[in-house]
Design a protein around this motif. Structure first.
Motif, PDB file in Angstrom:
ATOM      1  N   PRO A 279       0.821  -1.216   0.000  1.00 39.24           N
ATOM      2  CA  PRO A 279       0.000   0.000   0.000  1.00 39.24           C
ATOM      3  C   PRO A 279       0.850   1.260   0.000  1.00 39.24           C
ATOM      4  CG  PRO A 279       0.061  -0.974   2.195  1.00 39.24           C
ATOM      5  CD  PRO A 279       0.766  -1.934   1.286  1.00 39.24           C
ATOM      6  N   GLU A 280       0.255   2.361  -0.405  1.00 37.96           N
ATOM      7  CA  GLU A 280       0.932   3.649  -0.353  1.00 37.96           C
ATOM      8  C   GLU A 280       1.089   4.094   1.105  1.00 37.96           C
ATOM      9  OE1 GLU A 280       2.182   5.451  -2.921  1.00 37.96           O
ATOM     10  OE2 GLU A 280       1.645   3.771  -4.235  1.00 37.96           O
ATOM     11  N   GLY A 281       1.977   5.066   1.297  1.00 37.71           N
ATOM     12  CA  GLY A 281       2.160   5.614   2.637  1.00 37.71           C
ATOM     13  C   GLY A 281       2.800   4.618   3.583  1.00 37.71           C
ATOM     14  N   CYS A 282       2.331   4.584   4.805  1.00 38.53           N
ATOM     15  CA  CYS A 282       2.809   3.596   5.776  1.00 38.53           C
ATOM     16  C   CYS A 282       2.229   2.236   5.409  1.00 38.53           C
ATOM     17  CB  CYS A 282       2.364   3.998   7.188  1.00 38.53           C
ATOM     18  SG  CYS A 282       2.746   2.746   8.439  1.00 38.53           S
ATOM     19  N   ARG A 283       3.062   1.245   5.252  1.00 37.58           N
ATOM     20  CA  ARG A 283       2.583  -0.064   4.816  1.00 37.58           C
ATOM     21  C   ARG A 283       1.738  -0.765   5.876  1.00 37.58           C
ATOM     22  NH1 ARG A 283       8.075  -2.001   1.522  1.00 37.58           N
ATOM     23  NH2 ARG A 283       7.696  -0.619  -0.273  1.00 37.58           N
ATOM     24  N   PHE A 284       1.785  -0.299   7.106  1.00 36.29           N
ATOM     25  CA  PHE A 284       0.990  -0.907   8.170  1.00 36.29           C
ATOM     26  C   PHE A 284      -0.389  -0.258   8.297  1.00 36.29           C
ATOM     27  CE2 PHE A 284       0.060  -1.467  12.844  1.00 36.29           C
ATOM     28  CZ  PHE A 284      -0.149  -2.845  12.789  1.00 36.29           C
TER      29      PHE A 284
END
Length: 321
Positions: A279-284
């Motif tokens: 995913p974009e941004g933080c993967r968590f």
């Protein structure tokens, strides 16, 4: 003082897919660094990177540097890397049940390491093998050296694999989930053996594990990996006292506690994303209850904490930092 092992903003690709991104870690002599995270986080790939084994699985370091005792491993040819592995860096593989050659006797499999890397003759190598096996609490070591792997228990096989890692007299050991296939009692024995080796020999130990309890028991520092990125790297005491990253906190909350009520153990919702669909941004963020618009669109870069270590989160300590 130069770190024994230093990974500086290392990225790794296999088949054009980036599996590790901008990973920075260091390991000192006499220190145990725990690498934790769910399956697919990049722990074993980090180990293979540190060992210079990526070409064997079609991988390559696409960015960053990896140095061992001040020497850039990437500048070494395969001959140089092979001289490093076994002699200066020992490797304890993930599964002791399949790590040994089933048609060779135990002693011969340990002997070959000291013969190749230390130049010992057959008699001296066997004497060293028996001494190492004895130090690792293998009873009747001389007799066990004449046995085949299928004649040993899982715990004994794991001790043999550790003896193989030590036979070249290394300065660092990479242990990839060395207690996974063992029962709880044997796990505790193996963990204590590894901790004692670090103390007595002033080794650096990179310990890859799913078990946060093991990390709390013997590690000095812990690096939490998630989806190929570093989430948090701090001293063990700091991490367990106040985890900075929501993923670290979630992992700690998965540890069973004494007198815990039935059904109260919590898991982490969702799963680690595929490397082909991060995913974009933080993967968590898809699994994080505290995620906001910034987490979904902007990657959090690792930054130094005032207290200790680094974290890659827009809202460390639940936004209290």
């Amino acid at each position: 003082m130069t770190a024994l092992l230093q990974l500086d903003r290392v990225s790794v690709e296999i088949g054009g897919v980036q599996l590790l991104q901008d990973l920075s870690l260091s390991l000192e002599r006499g220190q145990i660094l725990g690498l934790v995270g769910e399956s697919g986080s990049g722990k074993s790939l980090t180990a293979l990177t540190a060992l210079g084994l990526l070409p064997l699985i079609g991988g390559r370091v696409s960015a960053g540097t990896i140095s061992f005792d001040g020497v850039d491993i990437a500048t070494l040819g395969e001959k140089g890397r092979r001289a490093l592995r076994g002699r200066r860096i020992g490797f304890v593989t993930q599964n002791p049940m399949t790590a040994l050659d089933p048609v060779q006797k135990i002693g011969a499999q340990i002997d070959i390491v000291s013969r190749q890397h230390l130049g010992l003759d057959r008699r001296s190598a066997r004497a060293r093998t028996i001494d190492l096996m004895t130090q690792l609490r293998i009873p009747e070591a001389a007799a066990v050296a004449e046995a085949y792997p299928h004649q040993l228990s899982g715990g004994m096989k794991q001790r043999v694999v550790i003896a193989m890692a030590l036979a070249g007299d290394p300065e660092m050991i990479v242990a990839d989930e060395p207690t996974t296939a063992l029962d709880v009692t044997v796990q505790a024995q193996i963990v204590q053996i590894l901790a004692n080796l670090v103390q007595k020999r002033n080794l650096g130990l990179m310990l890859i594990t799913h078990d946060m309890g093991v990390v709390a028991q013997i590690c000095d520092r812990v690096a939490v990996l998630y989806a190929g990125r570093l989430a948090e790297e701090r001293s063990v005491g700091s991490v367990f006292a106040a985890p900075a990253h929501p993923y670290t906190s979630a992992l700690i909350n998965c540890i069973p506690q004494e007198n815990m009520a039935a059904g109260s153990l919590t898991g982490i919702r969702g799963q680690v994303p595929s490397a082909s669909d991060y995913p974009e941004g933080c993967r968590f963020h898809p699994r994080c209850a505290a995620a906001d618009a910034r987490c979904r669109s902007e990657r959090p870069l690792p930054h130094q904490l005032q207290t200790d270590g680094v974290v890659a989160c827009h809202h460390p300590f639940g936004g209290l930092a």
